[in-house]
Scaffold this active site. Structure first.
Site, mmCIF file in Angstrom:
data_model
loop_
_atom_site.group_PDB
_atom_site.id
_atom_site.type_symbol
_atom_site.label_atom_id
_atom_site.label_comp_id
_atom_site.label_asym_id
_atom_site.label_seq_id
_atom_site.Cartn_x
_atom_site.Cartn_y
_atom_site.Cartn_z
ATOM 1 N N GLY A 1 -5.118 -7.624 -0.829
ATOM 2 C CA GLY A 1 -4.932 -6.326 -1.349
ATOM 3 C C GLY A 1 -6.011 -5.632 -0.439
ATOM 4 C CB THR A 2 -9.425 -5.961 1.270
ATOM 5 O OG1 THR A 2 -9.904 -6.643 -0.110
ATOM 6 C CG2 THR A 2 -10.425 -5.488 1.921
ATOM 7 C CG ASN B 1 -11.847 -3.940 -10.738
ATOM 8 O OD1 ASN B 1 -11.796 -2.688 -10.314
ATOM 9 N ND2 ASN B 1 -13.082 -4.381 -10.245
ATOM 10 C CD GLN C 1 -7.676 -6.808 -11.310
ATOM 11 O OE1 GLN C 1 -6.678 -7.626 -12.236
ATOM 12 N NE2 GLN C 1 -8.482 -7.638 -10.606
ATOM 13 C CB SER D 1 -3.927 -8.492 -4.274
ATOM 14 O OG SER D 1 -4.424 -10.011 -3.788
ATOM 15 C CG HIS E 1 -5.612 -13.699 -5.066
ATOM 16 N ND1 HIS E 1 -6.610 -13.699 -5.938
ATOM 17 C CD2 HIS E 1 -5.738 -12.454 -4.272
ATOM 18 C CE1 HIS E 1 -7.452 -12.787 -5.535
ATOM 19 N NE2 HIS E 1 -6.805 -12.227 -4.617
ATOM 20 C CB THR F 1 2.924 -15.697 13.254
ATOM 21 O OG1 THR F 1 3.071 -15.285 14.423
ATOM 22 C CG2 THR F 1 4.084 -16.063 12.659
ATOM 23 C CB CYS G 1 -15.110 -8.869 -3.521
ATOM 24 S SG CYS G 1 -13.544 -8.789 -3.975
HETATM 25 N N1 PLP Z 1 -8.551 -3.749 -6.027
HETATM 26 C C1 PLP Z 1 -8.994 -4.490 -7.096
HETATM 27 C C2 PLP Z 1 -8.965 -3.374 -8.222
HETATM 28 C C3 PLP Z 1 -9.300 -5.729 -7.346
HETATM 29 O O1 PLP Z 1 -9.567 -6.259 -8.267
HETATM 30 C C4 PLP Z 1 -9.192 -6.558 -6.091
HETATM 31 C C5 PLP Z 1 -9.988 -8.097 -6.098
HETATM 32 O O2 PLP Z 1 -10.591 -8.185 -7.081
HETATM 33 C C6 PLP Z 1 -9.096 -6.039 -4.798
HETATM 34 C C7 PLP Z 1 -8.482 -4.729 -4.615
HETATM 35 C C8 PLP Z 1 -9.106 -6.852 -3.614
HETATM 36 O O3 PLP Z 1 -7.781 -7.568 -3.466
HETATM 37 P P1 PLP Z 1 -7.924 -8.851 -2.534
HETATM 38 O O4 PLP Z 1 -8.879 -9.915 -3.089
HETATM 39 O O5 PLP Z 1 -6.323 -9.461 -2.525
HETATM 40 O O6 PLP Z 1 -8.367 -8.499 -1.344
#
Ligand code: PLP
Length: 371
Positions: free
Chosen positions: A71-72, A148, A176, A196, A198, A234, A317
């Site tokens: 996601g990041t 989140n 989320q 994202s 996961h 890749t 994070c």
């Molecule tokens: N954005 C939100 C709202 C999140 O909760 C998170 C992860 O907790 C992210 C972005 C980042 O996603 P990723 O862990 O896949 O980089």
């Protein structure tokens, strides 16, 4: 006893079907999708099939989906590779995840202006609040779909509409949101959306960015021509295939998912006798913050972990940090440093939720007594 996991907003387990979909692409069909030969074409076909599934889940065209490593990364691609042109202002909500606020800081370093839009005490970014800060010099507005920390669902369609009326593009971090929200981009009319894998029962190390044709992004990674030349490298074929499967299931079983997490969350709060749930105006099921006045959230989360309940104090994070969650601070929540986040998922049982609540009751009492 097995720890009770109440941290599904941090990450989710991989669904069996997503795992079985991915497996062949780790060994028997391990080929590089960029290879011209027939074996490479098999991997390519799998990636493109997954792109169709992801696109279908948000009612987009497959060519508008860019696969990323998380996601990041999708957020970086949206915010740092956006064609800002002459306009020098970006609006970012005050309840965004670190991955968005860090991009905002990088944008400031480029000499642009970033203005924050504040939430209501109930955690919502309203149209009125956006109108107070937006102007014709605004290039991009960034507001997440589901918060989140609180689970607050933002009025994305309305905010996108206002942004467009000022000639600005609208980006939403929907990381989320996949399990609980209808993300139909033809309805919300967002210009970009990040997600994202996961967070919706698929493998880590995979995500995607949706962007409209009109948004001409610069590449984030330079090198090969993968992902329409925007993201060289890749492709992570097994994870992409798993993500396609998982998002299809998330959409198909969304109603059942919501019913389940709502029931277990209700059972948890029914048994919880301590703390105060952070009030949210329009909350999704499955994510809640609770303030335990007089008990530091970090200290409580550690004590709970030792007693068999795994929850978090902030986003995954930043869970090691002692600072209170910025979202709660922006909402004006009293004693935000005493907040803990509980998030529920597919495999949470009612029994687990109730047992966890009893453990929280006991642990909070104990910490309060010990000072
Ligand atoms: N954005 C939100 C709202 C999140 O909760 C998170 C992860 O907790 C992210 C972005 C980042 O996603 P990723 O862990 O896949 O980089």
């Amino acid at each position: 006893m097995k720890p009770i996991y109440l941290d599904y907003a941090a990450t989710t387990p991989v669904d069996k079907s997503a795992l079985s979909a991915a497996r062949p692409y780790m060994n028997s069909v391990f080929f590089n999708p960029s290879s011209m030969h027939s074996l490479g074409r098999k991997a390519y076909a799998a990636v493109e099939k997954a792109r169709q599934k992801v696109a279908r889940a948000i009612n987009a065209a497959p060519e508008n989906i860019i696969f990323t490593s998380c996601g990041t990364e999708a957020i970086q691609q949206a915010m740092l590779c956006f064609p800002y042109g002459e306009k020098k202002k970006v609006i970012v909500s005050a309840i965004e995840h670190d991955s968005v606020t860090s991009c905002a800081n990088a944008i400031i370093k480029r000499g642009m202006t970033v203005e924050k839009v504040m939430p209501t005490p109930g955690g919502i970014i309203t149209a009125e609040a956006l109108k107070r800060v937006i102007d014709q010099n605004t290039a991009l507005v960034c507001v997440m779909t589901v918060n989140n920390q609180t689970g607050a669902v933002q009025p994305i369609k309305e905010l996108a509409e206002i942004s467009h009326s000022y000639g600005a593009a609208f980006f939403t971090d929907a990381v989320q949101a996949v399990c609980t929200q209808n993300l139909d981009v033809t309805q919300t009319n967002v210009d970009m959306l990040a997600a994202s894998a996961h967070k919706f029962y698929s493998l880590k190390g995979c995500g995607f960015l949706y962007r409209k044709n009109a948004v001409k992004l610069d590449p984030l990674m330079l090198g090969g021509r993968q992902e329409y030349g925007l993201r060289a490298g890749t492709e992570n074929v097994p994870s992409i295939v798993a993500m396609g499967e998982a998002i299809e299931r998330a959409v198909q079983f969304r109603r059942e998912y919501i019913e389940h997490v709502s029931a277990v969350e209700k059972a948890f709060f029914g048994a919880l006798t301590v703390g105060e749930k952070v009030f949210v105006e329009n909350g999704t099921d499955g994510i809640s913050s609770v303030v335990f006045d007089g008990v530091n959230g970090g200290r409580l989360a550690i004590a709970l972990s030792m007693s068999g309940v795994c929850c978090s104090v902030g986003s995954a994070c930043s869970s090691g940090s002692a600072t209170p969650p910025p979202t709660l601070v922006a909402m004006g929540v009293k004693s935000p440093e005493c907040a803990v986040r509980f998030s529920f998922g597919k495999s949470t049982t009612t029994d687990e939720a109730v047992r966890a609540a009893h453990i929280v009751n006991l642990t909070v009492d104990k910490l309060k007594k010990n000072g």
